[in-house]
Motif scaffolding. Sequence first.
Motif, PDB file in Angstrom:
ATOM      1  N   GLU B  16       0.712  -1.391   0.120  1.00 12.03           N
ATOM      2  CA  GLU B  16      -0.104  -0.027  -0.016  1.00 12.03           C
ATOM      3  C   GLU B  16       0.922   1.236  -0.078  1.00 12.03           C
ATOM      4  O   GLU B  16       0.607   2.155  -0.580  1.00 12.03           O
ATOM      5  CB  GLU B  16      -1.013  -0.013   1.172  1.00 12.03           C
ATOM      6  N   LYS B  20       0.894   4.429  -3.027  1.00  6.79           N
ATOM      7  CA  LYS B  20       0.502   5.644  -2.697  1.00  6.79           C
ATOM      8  C   LYS B  20       1.725   6.466  -3.081  1.00  6.79           C
ATOM      9  O   LYS B  20       1.504   7.629  -3.667  1.00  6.79           O
ATOM     10  CB  LYS B  20       0.578   6.030  -0.950  1.00  6.79           C
ATOM     11  N   TYR B  64      -3.198   3.519 -10.586  1.00  9.31           N
ATOM     12  CA  TYR B  64      -4.339   4.081 -11.107  1.00  9.31           C
ATOM     13  C   TYR B  64      -5.711   3.516 -11.435  1.00  9.31           C
ATOM     14  O   TYR B  64      -6.589   4.028 -11.823  1.00  9.31           O
ATOM     15  CB  TYR B  64      -4.011   4.887 -12.468  1.00  9.31           C
ATOM     16  N   VAL B  65      -5.664   2.227 -11.003  1.00 16.04           N
ATOM     17  CA  VAL B  65      -6.942   1.529 -11.295  1.00 16.04           C
ATOM     18  C   VAL B  65      -8.157   2.362 -10.789  1.00 16.04           C
ATOM     19  O   VAL B  65      -9.170   2.340 -11.458  1.00 16.04           O
ATOM     20  CB  VAL B  65      -7.345   0.323 -10.686  1.00 16.04           C
ATOM     21  N   ASP B  66      -8.154   2.444  -9.666  1.00 14.56           N
ATOM     22  CA  ASP B  66      -9.388   3.215  -9.149  1.00 14.56           C
ATOM     23  C   ASP B  66      -9.803   4.450  -9.797  1.00 14.56           C
ATOM     24  O   ASP B  66     -10.988   4.557 -10.386  1.00 14.56           O
ATOM     25  CB  ASP B  66      -8.871   3.865  -7.595  1.00 14.56           C
ATOM     26  N   ARG B  67      -8.776   5.293 -10.117  1.00 17.21           N
ATOM     27  CA  ARG B  67      -9.310   6.329 -11.189  1.00 17.21           C
ATOM     28  C   ARG B  67      -9.892   5.784 -12.361  1.00 17.21           C
ATOM     29  O   ARG B  67     -10.878   6.425 -12.864  1.00 17.21           O
ATOM     30  CB  ARG B  67      -8.093   7.157 -11.158  1.00 17.21           C
ATOM     31  N   GLU B  69     -11.487   3.214 -12.961  1.00 15.97           N
ATOM     32  CA  GLU B  69     -12.520   2.487 -12.617  1.00 15.97           C
ATOM     33  C   GLU B  69     -13.653   3.638 -12.465  1.00 15.97           C
ATOM     34  O   GLU B  69     -14.696   3.437 -13.101  1.00 15.97           O
ATOM     35  CB  GLU B  69     -12.559   1.441 -11.805  1.00 15.97           C
ATOM     36  N   ALA B  70     -13.373   4.742 -11.971  1.00  7.68           N
ATOM     37  CA  ALA B  70     -14.134   5.758 -12.011  1.00  7.68           C
ATOM     38  C   ALA B  70     -14.479   6.393 -13.286  1.00  7.68           C
ATOM     39  O   ALA B  70     -15.921   6.719 -13.292  1.00  7.68           O
ATOM     40  CB  ALA B  70     -13.533   6.906 -10.888  1.00  7.68           C
ATOM     41  N   CYS B 124      -7.732  -2.307 -16.751  1.00  6.31           N
ATOM     42  CA  CYS B 124      -7.899  -0.870 -17.154  1.00  6.31           C
ATOM     43  C   CYS B 124      -8.571  -0.985 -18.513  1.00  6.31           C
ATOM     44  O   CYS B 124      -9.576  -0.382 -18.729  1.00  6.31           O
ATOM     45  CB  CYS B 124      -6.566   0.104 -17.248  1.00  6.31           C
TER      46      CYS B 124
END
Lengths: 190, 190
Positions: B16, B20, B64-67, B69-70, B124
């Motif tokens: 983690e 970050k 950047y996956v979260d971004r 997926e957003a 992604c």
Amino acid sequence: MTQVRPMRADARRNYERLLKAAAQAFAEQGEGASLDDIAKRAGVGSGTLYRHFPNRQALLEAAYVDRVEAIGARADEIARELPPGEALERWLRELTEGMIQVRGLKALLGSAVTDDGPAAVTVCGTALKGAGERLVRAAQSEGTLREDVEPIDILRLAHGVATASELAHDDGRCVPRYLALLTEGLRPRG
Amino acid sequence: MTQVRPMRADARRNYERLLKAAAQAFAEQGEGASLDDIAKRAGVGSGTLYRHFPNRQALLEAAYVDRVEAIGARADEIARELPPGEALERWLRELTEGMIQVRGLKALLGSAVTDDGPAAVTVCGTALKGAGERLVRAAQSEGTLREDVEPIDILRLAHGVATASELAHDDGRCVPRYLALLTEGLRPRG
DNA sequence: ACCTGAACACCGTTCAAGT
DNA sequence: ACCTGAACACCGTTCAAGT
């Protein structure tokens, strides 16, 4: 005007060897080719490379000016053979295919049309902008190209189409399709 | 199905921290950020970085996956608010602006939509293709999008527009114009 | 005036040793 | 099972010494 004293014989020879080696290396390995390797191929110390070309960009440009100027000259040839709208399309296709087939050329043209501070006037950049300018204005007078488009836009968009096509990894087979979409978008609204 | 054993506590923590640090570094310095530097920021040996992420691509994607997926989720939101054609345009604008504003994201999305051998299925990539798929099909049924265009084409072209816009060095101010040209070209011929 | 190549700084990647 | 950091290979760039 700055007087350009002729280079010493050995300097001139090294300069030309470097250009030749660079053109080869860039073509084989793309714009990222090792500068040290280029110096070695040319049979020259690495310091000599830096003496002649302060950075990779300068070397890349010097190695490919001829080719870029040929592309510029093609614009005029084509303009003589085809009506303005078609001429522009044709030139854009050759330009885009060149960027895909000749490794390193896309990177060079990219930075040649970049707005990067006041010193962004490169030989390649001005050659391309000049060539594009003539085709663009002719097509606009003819009424086949939107009025709100500048030559620099066309060049940037061609670079974009080349980039998009590269993602397909199909040796530019989708270039015609993507370019057709672009030129369709470039027509004046009726 | 492969059972995924939970990571050891210290491993999980390092993982983690790396994510970050990577997200920060990529945002600040672009996709070329030094991996060694990222490891140092995370307070972790460089070997640990490689243990978790075999290459830069993997780290970039994980960071950047979260971004991404957003962005995928946004497609559905927009689809609920707007008619298909406009929804697609709107999503493309957000996607393209994201690629320009978030450093490193363009590179990630580029390789996510690249046809690179059989192993090109990234998280992604599939997220984006899925999102694009729905918008594209809807717009085609509605009749506002050419039939000969695939979702992957749209994604590649958005990448191309982002690249073209970047050349202008104006923080994406020409994105709307270039996108407008593209969407104009994407309309079905009448 | 120009060239050479050693030297330096930096980076990615691996791996033996450690817990 | 995982971590550390030294070690290696490679690259760009500079510069003292040489002609």
